[in-house]
Design an enzyme around this catalytic site. Structure first.
Site, PDB file in Angstrom:
ATOM      1  N   ASP A 260       0.824  -1.207   0.000  1.00  0.00           N
ATOM      2  CA  ASP A 260       0.000   0.000   0.000  1.00  0.00           C
ATOM      3  C   ASP A 260       0.866   1.270   0.000  1.00  0.00           C
ATOM      4  OD1 ASP A 260      -2.531  -0.891  -0.259  1.00  0.00           O
ATOM      5  OD2 ASP A 260      -3.192  -0.459   1.768  1.00  0.00           O
ATOM      6  N   ASP A 319       3.378  -9.168   9.292  1.00  0.00           N
ATOM      7  CA  ASP A 319       3.667  -7.763   9.025  1.00  0.00           C
ATOM      8  C   ASP A 319       5.073  -7.620   8.465  1.00  0.00           C
ATOM      9  OD1 ASP A 319       1.197  -7.001   9.800  1.00  0.00           O
ATOM     10  OD2 ASP A 319       1.773  -6.227  11.772  1.00  0.00           O
ATOM     11  N   ASP A 321       7.792  -6.207   9.363  1.00  0.00           N
ATOM     12  CA  ASP A 321       8.991  -6.336  10.192  1.00  0.00           C
ATOM     13  C   ASP A 321       9.102  -7.712  10.842  1.00  0.00           C
ATOM     14  OD1 ASP A 321       6.682  -5.551  11.676  1.00  0.00           O
ATOM     15  OD2 ASP A 321       7.961  -5.256  13.428  1.00  0.00           O
ATOM     16  N   ASP A 413      -7.712  -6.867  13.507  1.00  0.00           N
ATOM     17  CA  ASP A 413      -7.358  -8.183  14.027  1.00  0.00           C
ATOM     18  C   ASP A 413      -8.252  -8.581  15.199  1.00  0.00           C
ATOM     19  OD1 ASP A 413      -6.372  -6.171  15.582  1.00  0.00           O
ATOM     20  OD2 ASP A 413      -4.281  -6.790  15.486  1.00  0.00           O
TER      21      ASP A 413
END
Length: 683
Positions: A260, A319, A321, A413
């Site tokens: 994104d 994610d 990281d 989530d």
């Protein structure tokens, strides 16, 4: 034995005597000593002495003018420095607090009024202290002076009208504090029971390590792996490389990189990284949305709408990281075998930079308790907990059954976990399977992350409260969701923490008729801090900073909770947590070792490192391209620091030892955080 004579002192003393003797000796050849001599033998005035006196007066005038000029220059420099300091502070404060945070501005105005009030009350109490009224309070009947009469009236108003409602609010917060403390103790007892009985989730099967000749690939379910990211310049290659070298048949796995990014250079870098792994034979796709609606939830929803998704049974989410181990899927997928009602397998986070600075150490304490205690106990005893948004594997059928990803909150989530729980699905938490990730190292990034994490649950509670009441789950599960999951741990905790220690405690110093016991201020919080720090025993030296920092963060969490509950604009703002890519070099070494060990099995794993030099050079270029920033000033924290320090002065006047030390150190803690002196230090 007699002491040896000090010859150096004797020489110095003799020199001083000689100087004094010359000073007071009437030397007629020395014109400078004329003012020490009084001439009485001549009746005529001495013209030379008058000239000397005139010259001395002119010299004195020039010396005074010089002193005045130096003083004026000093004042001008101080004024200029003060103006520059105020401008810098105003610029950093305005850049730190976004104008869109309307709830933050409202809270800051309230805190400013509170600061003005406590300063005014401190002035009154100082006057009363020096008048001796603290020891013998005056009454309205016996008051002689007007000031004494005003203070006597103030004492009556304080005792009859102000102290009772403050005491009621204090008692309510103490009750909430004790309820939340009991919840923590129960969670710790559950964790001890799990450790004592060695309770762990059991898998129906195990996959062999590495590639085994003759094994049937049909035993491996079709896996979809999603990596949502947005402007992740520092860490995008870590997550992509970690996922691409996972030990899973490549024909049974598809990787979706959901980008994104609105920065063109980051967009091109990520696309080039995907193409590199495509050339190495990995089934990996790059998706870029032109319209970024719904933030992460919209990104995942868009990816799940693809036609080929129906061919896959499970989806793993990481994610940008996060760096899963090569055997991540082989350790999580077996728990789905034979359990058709299992929707989610969540793994624990492990932090590569937990010892980077004081801020990361304190975060590690909080998150260690969250995963070791909260997630594990809820997973074992009630098969439900909040999905952490990453490092988990979902059954795609469960996602579709509960309505898929929704864009209505910033905690998508937690939203999907609650809806899946209401639909009857179960969750499993694996405390032994860890996924590496990175903690925010600056207070600015951590504060924005905490604002999103504490405003989102209140949005969700407002939206799904009626759905919880109407659901067909048992009443015990409804009560757990409403009272424990939402109210106690998401609403009551930030409310009493901020109200009790940042508002009520300073006020009780100026309204001593309302009592806040010492065990509430010191002993119970100390015991709770010890319980929170048990899952991270290496962090015991930081128990006092942890206690003070948790109270300091209460203002951010309280503000976020209020904004989410009352639908302020800041509650819907999503800001990507800044990552620094601290773990890149270690990861590249790990990738190289992994590809060396599996080189005979597949050439794909060997190509994952490419000696690491290219990736390291790319990392260095990326670090150089990052714009420098400056430490910021946080006005709410600074205002609360002055409030607490002012209250500590008042407690010192009344000799309240525990309250004084707590207020002093808590005020210093707020001051350090307000000056942005915790976490990553920048120029």
């Amino acid at each position: 034995m007699s002491r040896e004579p000090n010859y150096e002192f004797q020489e110095w003393w003799n020199k001083q005597r000689e100087k004094n003797h010359e000073l007071f000796t009437n030397d007629s050849n020395n014109p400078n000593n004329g003012f020490l001599t009084v001439e009485i033998s001549s009746p005529h005035p001495d013209r030379t002495a008058e000239k000397d006196r005139a010259r001395s007066a002119r010299q004195l005038s020039w010396v005074c003018l010089l002193r005045f000029q130096q003083l004026a220059n000093s004042l001008a420099w101080i004024t200029k420095a003060s103006i520059s300091l105020l401008r810098t502070a105003n610029r950093r404060i305005s850049s730190a607090d976004s104008p869109s945070y309307s709830s933050s501005s409202r809270l800051y105005r309230i805190i400013k009024f509170f600061l003005f009030l406590v300063l005014l009350l401190l002035c009154v109490e100082l006057v009363a202290y020096f008048k001796g009224w603290h020891f013998s309070p005056p009454s309205a009947a016996s008051a002689e002076a007007a000031v004494e009469l005003v203070y006597a009236k103030w004492l009556e108003i304080r005792a009859d009208y102000l102290a009772p409602p403050l005491q009621c609010l204090t008692n309510v917060c103490i009750v909430l504090f004790l309820i939340q403390s009991v919840d923590r103790v129960v969670l710790m007892l559950g964790c001890f029971w799990i450790k004592f009985r060695r309770i762990k989730p059991t898998a129906a099967m195990e996959y062999p390590v590495g590639t085994v000749e003759g094994e049937n690939v049909e035993d491996y379910p079709m896996m979809l792996v999603q990596i949502p990211m947005c402007n992740e310049r520092e860490v995008y290659h870590q997550s992509i490389a970690s996922v691409c070298i996972m030990d899973w048949p490549k024909e049974r796995m598809l990787v979706q990189v959901l980008d994104d990014s609105d920065e063109l250079d980051v967009h091109l870098l990520i696309k080039a990284e995907v193409q590199k792994w495509q050339q190495r034979g990995v089934h990996i796709l790059y998706r870029h949305r032109l319209i970024r609606t719904g933030y992460k939830a919209g990104n995942l929803k868009s990816a799940m709408s693809c036609d080929y998704v129906k061919n896959y049974e499970f989806v793993a989410i990481f994610d940008a990281d996060f760096q899963p181990a090569p055997d991540f899927l082989k350790k999580t997928i077996p728990y789905f075998k034979g359990k058709d009602d299992l929707a989610l397998v969540q793994t624990r986070w492990a932090f590569v930079n937990k010892d980077e600075n004081l801020l990361t150490r304190l975060q590690n304490i909080n998150l260690s308790f969250h995963f070791e205690v909260e997630q594990q106990v809820n997973g074992v005893f009630i098969n439900f907990f909040g999905f952490n948004g990453t490092a988990g594997v979902w059954r795609i059928k469960a996602l579709e059954d509960c309505g898929g990803w929704l864009e209505r909150t910033t905690v998508e989530d937690m939203d999907i976990a609650v809806r899946a729980h209401l639909c009857g699905w179960k969750f499993v938490y694996l405390n032994d399977v860890k996924c590496l990730c990175e903690l925010p190292e600056s207070y600015e990034a951590y504060k924005k992350q905490q604002h999103r994490w504490h405003s989102g649950p209140m949005q969700l509670f407002r939206l799904c409260f009626v759905d919880i009441l109407r659901s067909k789950v048992r009443m015990a599960k409804k009560a757990n969701l409403i009272f424990l999951f939402f109210l106690l741990r998401k609403l009551i905790l930030p409310f009493y923490s901020f109200t009790l220690f940042c508002i009520i405690l300073p006020l009780t110093m100026f309204l001593p008729e309302a009592q806040l016991p010492a065990w509430v201020v010191c002993y119970v919080p100390g015991i709770m801090s010890i319980l929170n720090i048990l899952p991270a025993p290496r962090s015991f030296p930081f128990i006092v900073p942890y206690l003070l920092f948790e109270n300091t963060m209460s203002v951010t969490k309280f503000n976020a909770m209020i904004s989410g509950l009352f639908r302020f604009g800041s509650s819907y703002e999503w800001i990507v947590t800044k990552k620094l890519g601290r773990s890149s070099e270690a990861d590249l070494v790990a990738y190289e070792k992994e590809s060396d060990s599996l080189v005979e099995a597949t050439s794909l794993l060997r190509s994952s490192s490419d000696s690491g030099l290219e990736e390291l050079s790319k990392l260095e270029v990326t670090k150089k391209s990052v714009k420098s920033r400056r430490n910021r000033l946080y006005r709410k924290e600074l205002a609360l620091a002055f409030i607490l320090l002012t209250a500590s002065v008042r407690s010192l006047l009344s000799a309240q030892g525990i309250h004084f030390y707590f207020l002093l150190f808590q005020g210093i803690s707020f001051f350090v955080v307000g000056l942005d002196l915790i976490g990553e230090q920048v120029s």
